[in-house]
Design a protein around this motif. Structure first.
Motif, PDB file in Angstrom:
ATOM      1  N   ALA A  34       0.815  -1.215   0.000  1.00 10.46           N
ATOM      2  CA  ALA A  34       0.000   0.000   0.000  1.00 10.46           C
ATOM      3  C   ALA A  34       0.851   1.268   0.000  1.00 10.46           C
ATOM      4  O   ALA A  34       0.398   2.326  -0.431  1.00 10.46           O
ATOM      5  N   ASP A  35       2.101   1.167   0.463  1.00  5.25           N
ATOM      6  CA  ASP A  35       2.938   2.365   0.581  1.00  5.25           C
ATOM      7  C   ASP A  35       3.889   2.554  -0.599  1.00  5.25           C
ATOM      8  O   ASP A  35       4.520   3.606  -0.717  1.00  5.25           O
ATOM      9  N   VAL A  36       3.989   1.510  -1.452  1.00  5.92           N
ATOM     10  CA  VAL A  36       4.992   1.551  -2.518  1.00  5.92           C
ATOM     11  C   VAL A  36       4.875   2.809  -3.374  1.00  5.92           C
ATOM     12  O   VAL A  36       5.881   3.425  -3.736  1.00  5.92           O
ATOM     13  N   ASN A  37       3.654   3.228  -3.656  1.00  4.83           N
ATOM     14  CA  ASN A  37       3.490   4.410  -4.509  1.00  4.83           C
ATOM     15  C   ASN A  37       3.750   5.712  -3.775  1.00  4.83           C
ATOM     16  O   ASN A  37       3.932   6.747  -4.385  1.00  4.83           O
ATOM     17  N   LYS A  38       3.755   5.661  -2.458  1.00  2.00           N
ATOM     18  CA  LYS A  38       3.913   6.906  -1.700  1.00  2.00           C
ATOM     19  C   LYS A  38       5.369   7.266  -1.457  1.00  2.00           C
ATOM     20  O   LYS A  38       5.683   8.433  -1.263  1.00  2.00           O
ATOM     21  N   ILE A  39       6.234   6.254  -1.426  1.00  2.00           N
ATOM     22  CA  ILE A  39       7.577   6.539  -0.908  1.00  2.00           C
ATOM     23  C   ILE A  39       8.374   7.531  -1.746  1.00  2.00           C
ATOM     24  O   ILE A  39       9.261   8.178  -1.242  1.00  2.00           O
ATOM     25  N   PHE A  40       8.036   7.670  -3.027  1.00  2.00           N
ATOM     26  CA  PHE A  40       8.784   8.620  -3.863  1.00  2.00           C
ATOM     27  C   PHE A  40       8.198  10.022  -3.812  1.00  2.00           C
ATOM     28  O   PHE A  40       8.714  10.944  -4.410  1.00  2.00           O
ATOM     29  N   MET A  41       7.062  10.155  -3.124  1.00  2.00           N
ATOM     30  CA  MET A  41       6.469  11.491  -3.016  1.00  2.00           C
ATOM     31  C   MET A  41       7.290  12.304  -2.018  1.00  2.00           C
ATOM     32  O   MET A  41       7.727  11.777  -1.000  1.00  2.00           O
ATOM     33  N   PRO A  42       7.455  13.592  -2.326  1.00  2.00           N
ATOM     34  CA  PRO A  42       8.193  14.417  -1.383  1.00  2.00           C
ATOM     35  C   PRO A  42       7.491  14.407  -0.020  1.00  2.00           C
ATOM     36  O   PRO A  42       6.272  14.311   0.035  1.00  2.00           O
ATOM     37  N   PHE A  43       8.252  14.504   1.003  1.00  2.00           N
ATOM     38  CA  PHE A  43       7.790  14.643   2.390  1.00  2.00           C
ATOM     39  C   PHE A  43       7.187  13.380   2.971  1.00  2.00           C
ATOM     40  O   PHE A  43       6.769  13.361   4.116  1.00  2.00           O
ATOM     41  N   TYR A  44       7.154  12.298   2.175  1.00  2.00           N
ATOM     42  CA  TYR A  44       6.663  11.056   2.776  1.00  2.00           C
ATOM     43  C   TYR A  44       7.789  10.439   3.590  1.00  2.00           C
ATOM     44  O   TYR A  44       8.862  10.155   3.079  1.00  2.00           O
ATOM     45  N   THR A  45       7.563  10.263   4.869  1.00  2.00           N
ATOM     46  CA  THR A  45       8.569   9.625   5.705  1.00  2.00           C
ATOM     47  C   THR A  45       7.903   8.858   6.826  1.00  2.00           C
ATOM     48  O   THR A  45       6.874   9.272   7.353  1.00  2.00           O
ATOM     49  N   LYS A  46       8.479   7.699   7.137  1.00  2.00           N
ATOM     50  CA  LYS A  46       7.969   6.928   8.273  1.00  2.00           C
ATOM     51  C   LYS A  46       8.865   7.172   9.474  1.00  2.00           C
ATOM     52  O   LYS A  46       8.664   6.620  10.535  1.00  2.00           O
ATOM     53  N   ARG A  47       9.907   7.950   9.241  1.00  2.00           N
ATOM     54  CA  ARG A  47      10.812   8.206  10.350  1.00  2.00           C
ATOM     55  C   ARG A  47      10.224   9.307  11.185  1.00  2.00           C
ATOM     56  O   ARG A  47      10.016  10.414  10.700  1.00  2.00           O
ATOM     57  N   THR A  48       9.954   8.990  12.430  1.00  2.00           N
ATOM     58  CA  THR A  48       9.268   9.942  13.289  1.00  2.00           C
ATOM     59  C   THR A  48      10.188  11.105  13.659  1.00  2.00           C
ATOM     60  O   THR A  48      11.347  11.131  13.289  1.00  2.00           O
ATOM     61  N   SER A  49       9.674  12.018  14.391  1.00  2.00           N
ATOM     62  CA  SER A  49      10.345  13.259  14.800  1.00  2.00           C
ATOM     63  C   SER A  49      10.818  14.032  13.575  1.00  2.00           C
ATOM     64  O   SER A  49      10.364  13.808  12.469  1.00  2.00           O
ATOM     65  N   LYS A  50      11.743  14.913  13.747  1.00  2.00           N
ATOM     66  CA  LYS A  50      12.177  15.763  12.632  1.00  2.00           C
ATOM     67  C   LYS A  50      13.374  15.151  11.914  1.00  2.00           C
ATOM     68  O   LYS A  50      14.048  15.809  11.136  1.00  2.00           O
ATOM     69  N   LYS A  51      13.655  13.879  12.198  1.00  2.00           N
ATOM     70  CA  LYS A  51      14.867  13.270  11.659  1.00  2.00           C
ATOM     71  C   LYS A  51      14.849  13.144  10.139  1.00  2.00           C
ATOM     72  O   LYS A  51      15.812  13.468   9.474  1.00  2.00           O
ATOM     73  N   GLY A  52      13.760  12.628   9.602  1.00  2.00           N
ATOM     74  CA  GLY A  52      13.707  12.412   8.158  1.00  2.00           C
ATOM     75  C   GLY A  52      12.994  13.554   7.476  1.00  2.00           C
ATOM     76  O   GLY A  52      11.964  14.020   7.943  1.00  2.00           O
ATOM     77  N   SER A  53      13.556  14.023   6.366  1.00  2.00           N
ATOM     78  CA  SER A  53      12.893  15.091   5.625  1.00  2.00           C
ATOM     79  C   SER A  53      11.886  14.478   4.667  1.00  2.00           C
ATOM     80  O   SER A  53      11.001  15.150   4.171  1.00  2.00           O
ATOM     81  N   GLY A  54      12.048  13.188   4.384  1.00  2.00           N
ATOM     82  CA  GLY A  54      11.178  12.549   3.407  1.00  2.00           C
ATOM     83  C   GLY A  54      11.487  12.990   1.998  1.00  2.00           C
ATOM     84  O   GLY A  54      10.688  12.804   1.086  1.00  2.00           O
ATOM     85  N   LEU A  55      12.664  13.598   1.796  1.00  2.00           N
ATOM     86  CA  LEU A  55      13.022  14.079   0.462  1.00  2.00           C
ATOM     87  C   LEU A  55      14.029  13.164  -0.221  1.00  2.00           C
ATOM     88  O   LEU A  55      14.288  13.295  -1.403  1.00  2.00           O
ATOM     89  N   GLY A  56      14.599  12.229   0.555  1.00  2.00           N
ATOM     90  CA  GLY A  56      15.646  11.367   0.015  1.00  2.00           C
ATOM     91  C   GLY A  56      15.259  10.715  -1.303  1.00  2.00           C
ATOM     92  O   GLY A  56      15.933  10.881  -2.313  1.00  2.00           O
ATOM     93  N   LEU A  57      14.139  10.008  -1.292  1.00  2.00           N
ATOM     94  CA  LEU A  57      13.741   9.283  -2.494  1.00  2.00           C
ATOM     95  C   LEU A  57      13.234  10.212  -3.597  1.00  2.00           C
ATOM     96  O   LEU A  57      13.320   9.874  -4.772  1.00  2.00           O
TER      97      LEU A  57
END
Ligand SMILES: Cc1cc2nc3c(=O)[nH]c(=O)nc-3n(C[C@H](O)[C@H](O)[C@H](O)COP(=O)(O)O)c2cc1C
Ligand SMILES: Nc1ncnc2c1ncn2[C@@H]1O[C@H](COP(=O)(O)OP(=O)(O)OP(=O)(O)O)[C@@H](O)[C@H]1O
Ligand SMILES: [Mg+2]
Lengths: 122, 384
Positions: free
Chosen positions: B321-344
């Protein structure tokens, strides 16, 4: 047995190269920069000059060009490991056209002795 | 002509005069200003409960994907979603309650569900009698800017790392040369067998250190300094993996196989950019494995002028269910401010620009679980 002038600004490096050459039976005179090296070369006769290229005080390229512009001057080996942002090959490019051989640092004792031998054996 | 003359005259007084003049003499001009504004403009009615939108301009429609009819009469919070920070929303709420202007940059969603980074400014609008009549909202989509900044930031870090490791390697080489040279010079003269063994170990270590320092040197040498728009394979990839190894804990085992690649190839991506791609993927895999696991990198050339690089791990994997989301900007499962979700997002952007594709699939078998980790496969054309 050859008379060798060794020019390198780093004392431990110079010392270990000189020790290797002496153990192989050569006479070695050491200099810590290019201008001191050239002074020594003008005063005494050497069969071979081994010079580092990238040195802070005076560049080894000058040494190579000065010595190789003289007729009947000594054989010259240019050596370098490069510097920040400069590869060994780049550092050796200029002097490599004039020098009789180049040594890319780091090199083993065997390579050093072999290179010296190939230039001085007759 | 007459209109602009009137505008110039009242300009010297105060803003209201200008607006009143415009509103009175040329309502069309006022309308054109709002409608033509390249910035997104939204206006909420402060006299009605929950601040419903009373006006949005065409830029707003373009940025958000919502039509005017969809949004008028609604509070603007419909733009918020999963990744919107509740702290940011709370700041807006407080500012509105205090009738203060506020600037917030937060994740919003277009009608299509696509996230964007919204640099939002909201200000209270008072009439001449000091009565609060409306709130003005100005939105700006800065997603592209943020992605580029992220990319530049990583590039600068890589370049600095290259320069620093090069300088370090030279110093190390100069220090290691005497160690190895003097040890090997005098070893043959040592007659005590135990002492010889000890010194051989010392020599071995010095040689290993020199080798490590040589590979550091490989990282610098101007390779990460822009310029060349191609990366040589497999050498470039191996260099990048060496670097990535330094960026993840030693408890991550990274295996590489380039065996089936018979020739040397070039891909049309600058090595610094390609390093960003590979490092992002390796770091993600390491994070997914909670820094203890296995990563396997395979390089294979296919018949069709393309090359496949797969980076597989034995972590938790990615739910379908998440495969299509991971390349979207700001999508991150890493809690707190650690992940920007921009990597992918950065990875995807760099790969797509080179005419490449990215696929997600099932990776290595999990060590204990019954499932599989994640594999990301890059499919990139090579230059002939
Ligand atoms: C004129 C105006 C424009 C707004 N534009 C946005 C926007 O673009 N994106 C957003 O997330 N919130 C926007 N808001 C904020 C929300 O409408 C709302 O005020 C915020 O979510 C805090 O209230 P809440 O906690 O009740 O949701 C805007 C508010 C106003 C008054
Ligand atoms: N190898 C993987 N295994 C499992 N999940 C992954 C893997 N790679 C990425 N993901 C999921 O995709 C999300 C998005 O990854 P992305 O690199 O875009 O952002 P991030 O790693 O969370 O943040 P940043 O890269 O900015 O530090 C991650 O948060 C994670 O949930
Ligand atoms: Mg990441």
């Amino acid at each position: 047995m050859c008379q060798i002038l060794l020019i390198d600004d780093m004392l431990p490096v110079r010392h270990s190269i000189a020790a290797t050459l002496r153990k192989a039976g050569h006479d070695v005179v050491e200099a810590e920069d290019g201008s001191k090296g050239l002074e020594l070369a003008a005063r005494d006769r050497f069969d071979l000059v081994i010079t580092d290229i990238m040195m802070p005080a005076s560049d080894g390229t000058d040494v190579v060009f000065t010595l190789k512009s003289q007729v009947g001057g000594p054989k010259v080996i240019a050596m370098s490991g490069g510097g920040s942002g400069i590869s060994a090959d780049e550092a050796l490019q200029m002097s490599g056209t004039q020098a009789d051989a180049v040594l890319t640092k780091p090199f083993t004792n065997e390579v050093l002795i072999e290179t010296v031998h190939s230039l001085t054996a007759r | 002509m007459k209109q602009s003359g009137a505008l110039m005259k009242s300009w010297k007084n105060d803003g209201y005069d200008v607006l009143e003049d415009i509103a009175g003499q040329s309502p069309e001009l006022l309308k054109s200003i709002l409608e033509g504004s390249p910035d997104t403009i939204s206006l909420s009615d402060a006299s009605r409960p929950d601040l419903p939108l009373a006006y949005v301009n065409p830029s707003f429609e373009k940025t958000t994907g919502y039509q005017r009819a969809d949004v008028l009469g609604r509070n603007c919070r419909f733009l918020q979603g999963e990744e919107t920070s509740s702290d940011d929303v709370a700041r807006i709420r407080r500012a509105i309650a205090d009738r203060q202007p506020v600037e917030v940059t937060l994740v919003n969603y277009r009608k299509s569900g696509e996230p964007f980074l919204n640099a939002l400014r909201i200000g209270p609008i008072f009439d001449r009698s000091g009565q609060l009549t409306a709130f003005l909202g100005i939105q700006r989509d800065i997603t592209e800017q943020r992605l580029r900044a992220q990319q530049d930031n990583t590039r600068n870090r890589l370049e600095a790392l290259g320069t620093a490791s090069g300088a370090l390697a030279h110093q190390l080489n100069n220090l290691l040369h005497p160690v190895a040279s003097l040890l090997s010079l005098h070893l043959p003269d040592i007659t005590d067998a135990n002492m010889r063994k000890d010194l051989e170990i010392a020599l071995y270590s010095a040689n290993q250190a020199a080798e490590l320092s040589q590979s550091l040197l490989g990282l610098s040498r101007g390779r990460f300094e822009g310029g060349d728009s191609a990366t040589q394979l497999p050498e470039g990839l191996l260099r990048i993996i060496d670097l990535a190894r330094l960026m993840v804990p030693a408890s991550m085992v990274i295996e590489t196989s380039t065996g089936s690649l018979s020739q040397h190839l070039k891909i049309p991506i600058n090595e610094t950019l390609f390093a960003q791609v590979v490092i992002n993927l390796i770091v993600n895999a390491s994070q997914a494995c909670e820094h203890s696991g296995r990563i396997r990198i395979d390089l294979t050339a296919s018949q069709t002028q393309r090359i496949k690089i797969s980076i597989a791990d034995d972590g938790p994997g990615i739910p379908d269910a998440d495969v299509n989301k991971i390349f979207m900007p700001f999508y991150t499962k890493r809690t707190s401010k650690k992940g920007s979700g921009l990597g992918l997002s950065v990875v995807k952007r760099i790969i797509n620009e080179s005419g490449g594709l990215i696929q997600v699939g099932k990776g290595l078998p999990q060590p204990k679980g019954r499932g599989f980790g994640c594999v990301i496969t890059l499919d990139i054309p090579f230059i002939t």
